[in-house]
Each structure stands twice: as structure tokens, then as C-alpha cells.
Design an enzyme around this catalytic site. Structure first.
Site, mmCIF file in Angstrom:
data_model
loop_
_atom_site.group_PDB
_atom_site.id
_atom_site.type_symbol
_atom_site.label_atom_id
_atom_site.label_comp_id
_atom_site.label_asym_id
_atom_site.label_seq_id
_atom_site.Cartn_x
_atom_site.Cartn_y
_atom_site.Cartn_z
ATOM 1 N N GLU A 28 5.733 5.524 -16.156
ATOM 2 C CA GLU A 28 6.616 6.077 -15.365
ATOM 3 C C GLU A 28 8.208 5.249 -15.568
ATOM 4 O O GLU A 28 7.881 4.736 -16.508
ATOM 5 C CB GLU A 28 6.528 5.789 -13.847
ATOM 6 C CG GLU A 28 6.753 4.276 -13.264
ATOM 7 C CD GLU A 28 6.270 3.725 -11.643
ATOM 8 O OE1 GLU A 28 6.786 3.846 -11.982
ATOM 9 O OE2 GLU A 28 4.846 3.178 -11.840
ATOM 10 N N VAL A 109 5.571 7.696 -9.375
ATOM 11 C CA VAL A 109 4.200 8.046 -8.992
ATOM 12 C C VAL A 109 4.076 9.247 -9.054
ATOM 13 O O VAL A 109 3.430 10.456 -9.862
ATOM 14 C CB VAL A 109 3.119 7.207 -8.045
ATOM 15 C CG1 VAL A 109 1.907 7.614 -8.564
ATOM 16 C CG2 VAL A 109 3.223 6.271 -8.714
ATOM 17 N N ASP A 141 5.121 7.806 8.248
ATOM 18 C CA ASP A 141 5.463 7.432 7.072
ATOM 19 C C ASP A 141 4.542 7.329 6.172
ATOM 20 O O ASP A 141 3.267 5.729 6.540
ATOM 21 C CB ASP A 141 7.079 6.271 7.065
ATOM 22 C CG ASP A 141 7.255 5.593 5.663
ATOM 23 O OD1 ASP A 141 6.803 6.700 4.525
ATOM 24 O OD2 ASP A 141 8.796 4.719 5.825
ATOM 25 N N SER A 143 3.361 8.128 1.646
ATOM 26 C CA SER A 143 3.624 8.571 0.561
ATOM 27 C C SER A 143 3.689 9.309 0.035
ATOM 28 O O SER A 143 2.084 10.471 -0.074
ATOM 29 C CB SER A 143 3.846 6.980 -0.648
ATOM 30 O OG SER A 143 3.895 7.223 -1.911
ATOM 31 N N ALA A 144 4.418 10.626 -1.316
ATOM 32 C CA ALA A 144 4.234 11.294 -1.713
ATOM 33 C C ALA A 144 3.345 11.104 -2.552
ATOM 34 O O ALA A 144 1.752 12.697 -3.218
ATOM 35 C CB ALA A 144 5.531 11.910 -2.340
ATOM 36 N N ASP A 145 2.457 9.896 -2.902
ATOM 37 C CA ASP A 145 2.008 9.338 -3.842
ATOM 38 C C ASP A 145 0.935 10.353 -3.557
ATOM 39 O O ASP A 145 -0.516 10.699 -4.736
ATOM 40 C CB ASP A 145 1.976 8.072 -4.366
ATOM 41 C CG ASP A 145 2.800 7.795 -4.962
ATOM 42 O OD1 ASP A 145 4.270 8.251 -4.974
ATOM 43 O OD2 ASP A 145 3.314 6.661 -5.436
ATOM 44 N N LYS A 162 0.662 -0.798 -3.300
ATOM 45 C CA LYS A 162 1.539 -2.053 -2.833
ATOM 46 C C LYS A 162 1.304 -2.400 -1.837
ATOM 47 O O LYS A 162 0.781 -1.839 -1.062
ATOM 48 C CB LYS A 162 3.104 -0.902 -2.815
ATOM 49 C CG LYS A 162 3.843 -0.709 -4.094
ATOM 50 C CD LYS A 162 4.936 0.034 -3.715
ATOM 51 C CE LYS A 162 5.576 0.266 -5.685
ATOM 52 N NZ LYS A 162 5.164 1.615 -6.219
#
Length: 307
Positions: A28, A109, A141, A143-145, A162
Site C-alpha cells: 500500500e 487496505v 464506524d 472500516s471498509a477493509d 489496529k
């Protein structure tokens, strides 16, 4: 009419590797533009590429540059990503906007997975994935990951999610969407800065060769989606889990006191952790991504050499 070649630029070395079915590892670019200070960001990016080369694979750093998806970012482009303040942080929803407007962005990501898949690259190395944020039951909330892992056929090597996230909910989410989470030489979910969390994984393996066989069988069966390989941070750089959790709790309290909300929360938390860990978190971040690059190179090699 949409023509992929108008937006996708695969550099000659990567094209040659794809044509001859050589192992390739995607990297990335967010680590360059948003993940680390200068010059650690450039030095780390170049070091990751060297580790991958030294272990038998071809590195492919990915970014969006002036309206094109670049597969195989060069050193001048890395400097641009590291220094230019107009660089966007790009996830799935941002890609068509940035490309249409001929802007530049570093890939998260999710975005790196999409671009790697478009180019035909199966393995991607990152530091830690995004996940379900704390208090997500109220904020939604997430993540789109995680959705990208559920639908895009790329194997992702990381040091877990994380540490500032809700790790239990993140694992539940991945399980719900059928994403295999494999601990590499660990039975426990790594917590980014810490080698292990209290969460025991359903699957673990001591061999990148076996993990490659699992990935190959999954995709051969038509089971869509990625595979998450969790590689713990090296022992000498690991934080005690309880110590890091205390620091994260303090960071959250401070963010609430200052009224920080939305997209500003994560950068604040990471900055707080860095400043209150005597910069040890930056060293840990560099150490874990190096370790992941080594693991990813071995995995890519084995995936291309399945019996």
C-alpha cells in the site's frame, strides 16, 4: 465506454512478472503519505521492497497518480506521495472520483486490494487492517477493509487489526462474512503493537506453504473473498498487551475531553500513542511491517509453486 487500460498502468517489471507467473507482493502507499513521518516513510517503503526482492518475490507498491492506478510506484513517485499535501487517502468509494478528476491518492487496505486484484496480484502486505471501531454499536464506524476482505480475492498479511479497534467485534465481523483468519506461528490474534491479544484464533499454521494451499483451495472452490494472515510483531519490539490497552484508554479519554470526533479520532489516537510511548510505537510499526514483508514474500512464492 470504460476501458481498464485507460486507468491502469502496470509497470514493465510487474508486467513481466505477471506474464511469467512470478511471485508478486502488493504494497500500500498510505504508509508513505499518511502512516509515517518523513523520511521514515520513504526509507521504510524502499526497505520493504528490498526485503521482498531478497526473498524471491517482486514488490509492487500501488498508488493513484494523476488519474491513473500505478502498479509499481517508482522512487520519484514515492517522494511525491511523501511530500505533497494534496494527496488523498483513498478507499473503495474514493477510487472513481480520484481517477475521474485525475487527482492523486495513496491506497488504504481496501483500495490496495481492489487495485491488486485488477492487476492480477494475489498477495498484499500491510501493517494492520482497519476494523470495527469501539462504540460502533452507536456510531456504525466500521472500516471498509472488512467488506473488501469479504469480497475480493486477495490474501492479506498483517499484524492483526489496529490496536485502537474493538478486536472482538472485528473478528466476529470477519467470521460472519466467511473470511478465514489464520494466525501465522501463533494461536492468538496479534494486536498490532502486541504479539497477542486474549482472542484465540480458530485457525493457525506454522507454514506459509500450508497457508498457500488453504488459499489456493478456497479460491479453486469458488469461495469468494480474501484470506487474512496474522503475523505477530517480532518479540523484541512487542508491547505487553495490558500496557498498550492502558495507553489506548488514556488516548480515548483525551479525545473525548477535546471533543474530537469522526475521521479525526484515529489520527489523534495514533499521534497520542506515539507521543506517549517515547516514539517506540513508530519503531514497532516499522518492525512489524518488515516482518510482514518477509512473510508475504514467502507466501507469494509458495502460492506460485503449489504442487
Amino acid at each position: 465506454m470504460f476501458k481498464l487500460e485507460s486507468f491502469l498502468e502496470i509497470r514493465p517489471e510487474i508486467k513481466e512478472a505477471l506474464a511469467h507467473k512470478k511471485p508478486i507482493v502488493a504494497l500500500e502507499s498510505t504508509i508513505i503519505s499518511h502512516g509515517m513521518p518523513y523520511p521514515e516513510n520513504i526509507n521504510t517503503a524502499l526497505e520493504l521492497e528490498k526485503i521482498i526482492r531478497d526473498n524471491g518475490a517482486i514488490p509492487a507498491t500501488i498508488a493513484l497518480i494523476h488519474g491513473k492506478i500505478i502498479i509499481g510506484v517508482n522512487s520519484d513517485e514515492m517522494e511525491f506521495l511523501a511530500k505533497d499535501k494534496s494527496i488523498f487517502k483513498v478507499s473503495r468509494m474514493d477510487i472513481p472520483v480520484i481517477l475521474t478528476r485525475k487527482q492523486s491518492g495513496s491506497t488504504t487496505v481496501a483500495a490496495t486490494m481492489i487495485c491488486a486484484k485488477l492487476a492480477g496480484i494475489d498477495v498484499f502486505v500491510t501493517g494492520g487492517i482497519g476494523g470495527v471501531h469501539k462504540n460502533a454499536e452507536n456510531t456504525f464506524d466500521i472500516s471498509a477493509d472488512l467488506q473488501e476482505l469479504a469480497q475480493t480475492n486477495v490474501a492479506v498479511v498483517c499484524a492483526g487489526a489496529k490496536a485502537i479497534l474493538d478486536l472482538e467485534k472485528t473478528i466476529e465481523y470477519l467470521e460472519t462474512f466467511g473470511v478465514p483468519v489464520i494466525g501465522y506461528q501463533t494461536e492468538f490474534l496479534p494486536a498490532f503493537y502486541s504479539r497477542k491479544s486474549p482472542i484465540k484464533l480458530l485457525c493457525h499454521s506454522n507454514s506459509t506453504q500450508e497457508i498457500a494451499q488453504i488459499i489456493n483451495l478456497k479460491w479453486s472452490m469458488g469461495l469468494q473473498g480474501g484470506v487474512l494472515i496474522c503475523n505477530p510483531i517480532p518479540e523484541e519490539n512487542s508491547y505487553p498487551y495490558e500496557e498498550m490497552e492502558l495507553l489506548i484508554t488514556q488516548a480515548f479519554k483525551q479525545s473525548h475531553l477535546l471533543g474530537i470526533k469522526g475521521k479525526d479520532v484515529t489520527p489523534f489516537l495514533l499521534k497520542y500513542i506515539s507521543e506517549n510511548s517515547d516514539k517506540k510505537s513508530l519503531k514497532a510499526n516499522i518492525a512489524l511491517i518488515r516482518s510482514n514483508a518477509l512473510c508475504g514474500a514467502k507466501l507469494a512464492f509458495n502460492l506460485k509453486n503449489i504442487d
